[in-house]
Design an enzyme around this catalytic site. Structure first.
Site, mmCIF file in Angstrom:
data_model
loop_
_atom_site.group_PDB
_atom_site.id
_atom_site.type_symbol
_atom_site.label_atom_id
_atom_site.label_comp_id
_atom_site.label_asym_id
_atom_site.label_seq_id
_atom_site.Cartn_x
_atom_site.Cartn_y
_atom_site.Cartn_z
ATOM 1 C CG ASP A 47 5.249 -4.071 5.353
ATOM 2 O OD1 ASP A 47 4.390 -4.762 5.634
ATOM 3 O OD2 ASP A 47 6.062 -3.510 6.283
ATOM 4 C CG HIS B 158 0.179 -0.060 2.462
ATOM 5 N ND1 HIS B 158 0.712 0.841 3.066
ATOM 6 C CD2 HIS B 158 0.262 -1.052 3.420
ATOM 7 C CE1 HIS B 158 1.016 0.441 4.141
ATOM 8 N NE2 HIS B 158 0.698 -0.721 4.369
#
Length: 467
Positions: free
Chosen positions: A326, A73
């Site tokens: 991540d 994101h």
């Protein structure tokens, strides 16, 4: 030499042509190693991977015919737990009821960058590094780079894991890529982050305990004791090393929402280097090569995309845009043998330099791209299909497979390599038999636009996982 000749030469040196002569077409200054953006780990704004100097564009004899993106994101506010630690550290700084001096003098006119509790964990939309603009711009850039893969009529699938900021990132990317066509041409698919998704997930989890040093991490580097002593002596404060970590983390997150953070300048370059290493340790030992559960988890995406690459664009499709966290990207890199250091990262010292820099791998907006290229024959290369790995806009050659055009890897060799090295997720992670055993949504996905925009408000909730 005559005096008049000297005058003539002097005149030439001040002319426009002389100025052009003085200009250097290739800069001799390389300061990226000192950029604070490279010491934020995964907490701060996006920055490109420095790479090794290979052109991002495909070789002249090649054309990309299929692309797969796995993106984090965009830039965001901190999670509530980190925010609470930041606010506690700030309270020690601002609660003294006296005028601060020196490096903290700015605090009198500074306001905390998170407007309210409901902003925690959300994507940012203000400042030059904000997350929604970052992902929209990447979508626009990728339309310029990969727009030839879309015929202007087909539905373009977009896959997002089920966390609110990731869904917003996927939408922003889609709008940047498709423009006015996003409304009708995109088909957003939201994949739940529930463990019950098993292998049919962008966020798979192991169901067995990890064997790593992750539980030993403290986020404290020896230099932080000196940092605390320096700031405490300067203003009579009572900061501890955990507070120092939180204040540095706060500086990273502030830059996600504002043009700058004065907290950056409170800390030295040496201190920032040490902070960056705390982030590298977390990714390496918890979600990277330092954990025995990482490669099985990363193998889910690596195996699924391997199938797509071998099926090719005519059978499987030409574009796969995927969005996650991540900690879902670093396992894929590790499973593929990308950016895996030869030595484990030590906990008791900061090695300089070291081979695992999370700021190069998974900054906010960090992304992994797989390109399938069809190449014509040259005097050096055979005609065929090749694969390139791109990490944050840098081409990263595969160590043992880089003899193709643009240091790419032949698809056949890439396939053999992954088949030999990827572990079985279901077996290694003890996947319950009642959960999906393989990733299926790349072939069976929603083709409607019902989720392209938010249908009604999403109330703030920590751990939002589905729509």
């Amino acid at each position: 030499m005559l005096v008049k000749d000297l005058v003539l030469i002097a005149g030439l040196l001040t002319s426009a042509s002389a100025q052009a002569y003085k200009e250097k077409p290739y800069s001799q200054e390389f300061y990226d190693s000192y950029s604070v953006l490279k010491h934020y780990g995964g907490n701060g704004p996006y920055s490109n991977n420095p790479g090794v100097g290979i052109s991002r564009d495909p070789p002249s004899n090649c054309e990309v015919d299929q692309v797969m993106l796995l993106s984090r994101h965009g830039e965001r506010f901190p999670d509530p737990s980190n925010g609470a630690a930041m606010e506690a550290a700030l309270a020690k700084v601002t609660g003294t009821n006296k005028t601060l001096t020196g490096s903290l003098a700015f605090v009198a006119d500074w306001e905390y960058f998170v407007p309210g509790e409901s902003w925690y964990a959300q994507e940012t939309w203000t400042g030059p590094y904000n997350g929604l603009a970052d992902l929209y711009q990447r979508g626009n850039n990728y339309r310029n780079r990969y727009g030839h893969l879309w015929d202007g009529a087909s539905i373009v699938p977009i896959f997002s894991s089920g966390y609110e900021r990731i869904i917003n990132s996927a939408r922003a990317f889609g709008q940047g890529f498709l423009g006015y066509n996003y409304t009708e041409s995109a088909a957003l698919n939201i994949i739940s982050e529930s463990n019950t998704q098993g292998a049919d997930s962008l966020t798979p989890s192991c169901y067995t305990n990890a064997d790593s040093k992750c539980t030993e991490l403290t986020n404290v580097m020896p230099i932080f004791y000196d940092t605390a002593a320096r700031l405490n002596a300067e203003n009579g404060l009572n900061l501890n090393v955990s507070n120092i970590y939180s204040l540095m983390q706060m500086a990273a997150f502030e830059l996600n929402a504002r043009k700058d953070s004065p907290w950056i300048h409170v800390f030295t370059e040496d201190e920032w280097y040490a902070y960056g290493y705390t982030q590298d340790l977390q990714y390496y030992h918890c979600y990277g090569p330092g954990s025995n559960t990482t490669n099985p988890v990363g193998a889910v995406y690596a195996n699924a995309t391997l199938t797509l690459l071998n099926q090719g664009p005519k059978k499987a499709g030409s574009m796969f845009w995927n969005f996650c966290h991540d900690t879902n990207i670093t396992p894929v890199l590790s499973a593929m043998g990308i950016s895996v250091p030869t030595k484990s990262l030590p906990l008791d010292q900061v090695p300089v330099p070291h081979q695992y820099r999370s700021g190069d791998l998974v900054p906010m907006g960090g992304h992994l791209v797989l390109e399938r290229m069809t190449c014509k024959a040259t005097t050096t290369y055979e005609a065929g299909t090749y694969v390139r790995v791109v990490v944050n806009e840098a081409v990263i050659p595969i160590d043992d497979c880089q003899t193709g055009p643009g240091y790419s890897c032949g698809l056949n060799n890439y396939t053999t390599r992954l088949q030999e090295m990827l572990p079985d997720f279901a077996t290694r992670c003890q996947l319950p038999a009642e959960y999906p055993q393989y990733l299926d949504f790349f072939w069976n996905y929603n083709k409607t636009n019902t989720l392209n925009y938010q249908n009604g408000p999403i109330s703030y909730q920590e751990g939002f996982t589905t729509v």
